[in-house]
Scaffold this motif. Structure first.
Motif, PDB file in Angstrom:
ATOM      1  N   ASN A  61       0.793  -1.288  -0.177  1.00  0.00           N
ATOM      2  CA  ASN A  61      -0.027   0.123   0.061  1.00  0.00           C
ATOM      3  C   ASN A  61       0.777   1.217   0.152  1.00  0.00           C
ATOM      4  O   ASN A  61       1.859   1.134   0.554  1.00  0.00           O
ATOM      5  CB  ASN A  61      -1.024   0.167   1.358  1.00  0.00           C
ATOM      6  N   LEU A  62       0.339   2.338  -0.651  1.00  0.00           N
ATOM      7  CA  LEU A  62       0.855   3.467  -0.633  1.00  0.00           C
ATOM      8  C   LEU A  62       0.111   4.376   0.635  1.00  0.00           C
ATOM      9  O   LEU A  62      -1.182   4.500   0.584  1.00  0.00           O
ATOM     10  CB  LEU A  62       0.902   4.324  -1.619  1.00  0.00           C
ATOM     11  N   VAL A  63       0.786   4.875   1.394  1.00  0.00           N
ATOM     12  CA  VAL A  63       0.319   5.467   2.664  1.00  0.00           C
ATOM     13  C   VAL A  63       0.612   6.822   2.636  1.00  0.00           C
ATOM     14  O   VAL A  63       2.023   7.082   2.626  1.00  0.00           O
ATOM     15  CB  VAL A  63       0.601   5.005   4.081  1.00  0.00           C
ATOM     16  N   TYR A  64      -0.131   7.850   2.742  1.00  0.00           N
ATOM     17  CA  TYR A  64       0.252   9.377   2.855  1.00  0.00           C
ATOM     18  C   TYR A  64      -0.830  10.214   3.452  1.00  0.00           C
ATOM     19  O   TYR A  64      -1.927   9.845   3.625  1.00  0.00           O
ATOM     20  CB  TYR A  64       0.330   9.747   1.272  1.00  0.00           C
ATOM     21  N   GLN A  65      -0.401  11.325   3.792  1.00  0.00           N
ATOM     22  CA  GLN A  65      -1.456  12.419   4.473  1.00  0.00           C
ATOM     23  C   GLN A  65      -2.271  12.828   3.276  1.00  0.00           C
ATOM     24  O   GLN A  65      -1.679  13.281   2.293  1.00  0.00           O
ATOM     25  CB  GLN A  65      -0.752  13.405   5.327  1.00  0.00           C
ATOM     26  N   SER A  66      -3.574  13.448   3.588  1.00  0.00           N
ATOM     27  CA  SER A  66      -4.212  14.288   2.702  1.00  0.00           C
ATOM     28  C   SER A  66      -3.856  15.636   2.847  1.00  0.00           C
ATOM     29  O   SER A  66      -2.960  16.024   3.593  1.00  0.00           O
ATOM     30  CB  SER A  66      -5.793  13.958   3.132  1.00  0.00           C
ATOM     31  N   ILE A  67      -4.317  16.334   1.776  1.00  0.00           N
ATOM     32  CA  ILE A  67      -3.982  17.774   1.742  1.00  0.00           C
ATOM     33  C   ILE A  67      -4.414  18.534   3.011  1.00  0.00           C
ATOM     34  O   ILE A  67      -3.662  19.524   3.548  1.00  0.00           O
ATOM     35  CB  ILE A  67      -4.709  18.314   0.495  1.00  0.00           C
ATOM     36  N   GLY A  68      -5.532  18.218   3.387  1.00  0.00           N
ATOM     37  CA  GLY A  68      -5.969  18.782   4.770  1.00  0.00           C
ATOM     38  C   GLY A  68      -5.098  18.408   5.732  1.00  0.00           C
ATOM     39  O   GLY A  68      -4.944  19.341   6.743  1.00  0.00           O
ATOM     40  N   GLN A  69      -4.815  17.100   5.757  1.00  0.00           N
ATOM     41  CA  GLN A  69      -3.785  16.911   6.899  1.00  0.00           C
ATOM     42  C   GLN A  69      -2.422  17.476   6.847  1.00  0.00           C
ATOM     43  O   GLN A  69      -1.970  17.863   7.976  1.00  0.00           O
ATOM     44  CB  GLN A  69      -3.740  15.090   6.984  1.00  0.00           C
ATOM     45  N   SER A 107      -3.889   9.398  13.477  1.00  0.00           N
ATOM     46  CA  SER A 107      -4.449   8.601  14.586  1.00  0.00           C
ATOM     47  C   SER A 107      -5.494   7.696  14.154  1.00  0.00           C
ATOM     48  O   SER A 107      -5.864   7.951  13.113  1.00  0.00           O
ATOM     49  CB  SER A 107      -4.957   9.521  15.627  1.00  0.00           C
ATOM     50  N   PRO A 108      -6.165   6.694  14.887  1.00  0.00           N
ATOM     51  CA  PRO A 108      -7.128   6.030  14.383  1.00  0.00           C
ATOM     52  C   PRO A 108      -8.473   7.093  14.149  1.00  0.00           C
ATOM     53  O   PRO A 108      -9.136   6.645  13.277  1.00  0.00           O
ATOM     54  CB  PRO A 108      -7.617   5.020  15.619  1.00  0.00           C
ATOM     55  N   ALA A 109      -8.589   8.121  14.783  1.00  0.00           N
ATOM     56  CA  ALA A 109      -9.675   9.006  14.688  1.00  0.00           C
ATOM     57  C   ALA A 109      -9.360   9.798  13.268  1.00  0.00           C
ATOM     58  O   ALA A 109      -9.979  10.054  12.449  1.00  0.00           O
ATOM     59  CB  ALA A 109      -9.664   9.961  15.589  1.00  0.00           C
ATOM     60  N   THR A 110      -8.111   9.965  12.989  1.00  0.00           N
ATOM     61  CA  THR A 110      -7.495  10.831  11.475  1.00  0.00           C
ATOM     62  C   THR A 110      -6.492   9.889  10.997  1.00  0.00           C
ATOM     63  O   THR A 110      -5.570  10.203  10.859  1.00  0.00           O
ATOM     64  CB  THR A 110      -7.109  12.280  11.970  1.00  0.00           C
ATOM     65  N   PRO A 111      -7.209   8.880  10.114  1.00  0.00           N
ATOM     66  CA  PRO A 111      -6.089   7.913   9.758  1.00  0.00           C
ATOM     67  C   PRO A 111      -5.611   8.734   8.197  1.00  0.00           C
ATOM     68  O   PRO A 111      -6.126   9.649   7.725  1.00  0.00           O
ATOM     69  CB  PRO A 111      -6.810   6.582   9.295  1.00  0.00           C
ATOM     70  N   PRO A 112      -4.452   8.060   7.770  1.00  0.00           N
ATOM     71  CA  PRO A 112      -3.846   8.726   6.434  1.00  0.00           C
ATOM     72  C   PRO A 112      -4.516   8.044   5.468  1.00  0.00           C
ATOM     73  O   PRO A 112      -5.432   7.169   5.453  1.00  0.00           O
ATOM     74  CB  PRO A 112      -2.363   7.912   6.444  1.00  0.00           C
ATOM     75  N   MET A 113      -4.442   8.385   4.194  1.00  0.00           N
ATOM     76  CA  MET A 113      -5.168   7.925   2.861  1.00  0.00           C
ATOM     77  C   MET A 113      -4.210   6.625   2.466  1.00  0.00           C
ATOM     78  O   MET A 113      -2.803   6.685   2.916  1.00  0.00           O
ATOM     79  CB  MET A 113      -4.747   8.822   1.857  1.00  0.00           C
ATOM     80  N   VAL A 114      -4.759   5.654   2.329  1.00  0.00           N
ATOM     81  CA  VAL A 114      -4.190   4.334   1.780  1.00  0.00           C
ATOM     82  C   VAL A 114      -4.654   3.963   0.598  1.00  0.00           C
ATOM     83  O   VAL A 114      -5.889   3.738   0.214  1.00  0.00           O
ATOM     84  CB  VAL A 114      -4.510   3.380   2.807  1.00  0.00           C
ATOM     85  N   LEU A 115      -3.780   3.631  -0.402  1.00  0.00           N
ATOM     86  CA  LEU A 115      -4.029   2.949  -1.578  1.00  0.00           C
ATOM     87  C   LEU A 115      -3.137   1.940  -2.021  1.00  0.00           C
ATOM     88  O   LEU A 115      -2.125   1.438  -1.700  1.00  0.00           O
ATOM     89  CB  LEU A 115      -3.647   4.076  -2.925  1.00  0.00           C
ATOM     90  N   PRO A 116      -3.833   0.912  -2.555  1.00  0.00           N
ATOM     91  CA  PRO A 116      -3.276  -0.476  -2.888  1.00  0.00           C
ATOM     92  C   PRO A 116      -2.354  -0.109  -4.012  1.00  0.00           C
ATOM     93  O   PRO A 116      -2.769   0.459  -5.076  1.00  0.00           O
ATOM     94  CB  PRO A 116      -4.253  -1.347  -2.979  1.00  0.00           C
ATOM     95  N   VAL A 117      -1.251  -0.794  -4.072  1.00  0.00           N
ATOM     96  CA  VAL A 117      -0.369  -0.656  -5.298  1.00  0.00           C
ATOM     97  C   VAL A 117      -0.237  -2.042  -5.956  1.00  0.00           C
ATOM     98  O   VAL A 117       0.027  -3.241  -5.261  1.00  0.00           O
ATOM     99  CB  VAL A 117       1.087  -0.467  -4.831  1.00  0.00           C
ATOM    100  N   SER A 118      -0.409  -1.956  -7.188  1.00  0.00           N
ATOM    101  CA  SER A 118      -0.209  -3.372  -7.841  1.00  0.00           C
ATOM    102  C   SER A 118       1.227  -3.690  -8.419  1.00  0.00           C
ATOM    103  O   SER A 118       1.874  -2.681  -8.750  1.00  0.00           O
ATOM    104  CB  SER A 118      -1.144  -3.154  -9.323  1.00  0.00           C
ATOM    105  N   ILE A 119       1.742  -4.953  -8.319  1.00  0.00           N
ATOM    106  CA  ILE A 119       3.043  -5.521  -8.500  1.00  0.00           C
ATOM    107  C   ILE A 119       2.989  -6.019 -10.002  1.00  0.00           C
ATOM    108  O   ILE A 119       2.242  -6.838 -10.323  1.00  0.00           O
ATOM    109  CB  ILE A 119       3.382  -6.557  -7.725  1.00  0.00           C
ATOM    110  N   GLU A 120       3.717  -5.557 -11.041  1.00  0.00           N
ATOM    111  CA  GLU A 120       3.676  -5.855 -12.351  1.00  0.00           C
ATOM    112  C   GLU A 120       4.186  -7.600 -12.473  1.00  0.00           C
ATOM    113  O   GLU A 120       5.053  -7.692 -11.881  1.00  0.00           O
ATOM    114  CB  GLU A 120       4.583  -5.232 -13.171  1.00  0.00           C
ATOM    115  N   GLY A 121       3.392  -8.256 -12.938  1.00  0.00           N
ATOM    116  CA  GLY A 121       3.908  -9.693 -13.161  1.00  0.00           C
ATOM    117  C   GLY A 121       3.152 -10.583 -12.127  1.00  0.00           C
ATOM    118  O   GLY A 121       3.471 -11.771 -12.205  1.00  0.00           O
TER     119      GLY A 121
END
Length: 142
Positions: free
Chosen positions: A36-44, A52-66
């Protein structure tokens, strides 16, 4: 790896301060990995919000070629290890041309017979600050 387009971020693929997170999972018989790619949102970022659990980061799954992920979006750890080893072997096989370190001004041009490129593959008219590729040689301009 193929990074997805990010949402709620200024950058399209790799947001500032982002982390590539490998989660190891097991079902008792096999081991799996979620990437996963984990990052803070613009607002954060703008609000300097602590995550924190109340304000979690953005999480996007990353695909692996092959590799094919299972229905849960997980890759077999053994498959990922094999793919990483293949990729590192491909990288190690690249013949590295000698690197020349040169002090030059931005307006100084290189050899007239060879095209000049930067590391992003863009053709240049003159040498620029940083790494330049002239013919088959790398030239570092300080």
């Amino acid at each position: 790896m193929q990074f997805p387009e990010t949402k709620n971020a200024l950058e399209l693929h790799t947001p500032i301060g982002s982390k590539l997170v490998f989660e190891k999972w097991s079902d008792g018989a096999d081991e799996y990995v979620a990437v996963n790619l984990v990052y803070q949102s613009i607002g954060q970022l703008q609000g300097r919000t602590l995550l924190s659990p109340a304000t979690p980061p953005m999480v996007l799954p990353v695909s692996i070629e092959g590799l094919n992920a299972n229905s849960d979006g997980l890759y077999r750890l053994s498959d990922l290890d094999t793919r990483m080893a293949e990729t590192m072997a491909e990288y190690d096989a690249i013949e590295d041309a000698p690197t020349a370190v040169k002090s030059a001004s931005n307006n100084e041009s290189a050899s007239q017979s060879a095209a000049i490129y930067n590391l992003m593959g863009q053709q240049l008219d003159t040498l620029q600050h940083g790494m330049n590729i002239v013919g088959t040689k790398k030239i570092l301009v300080k």
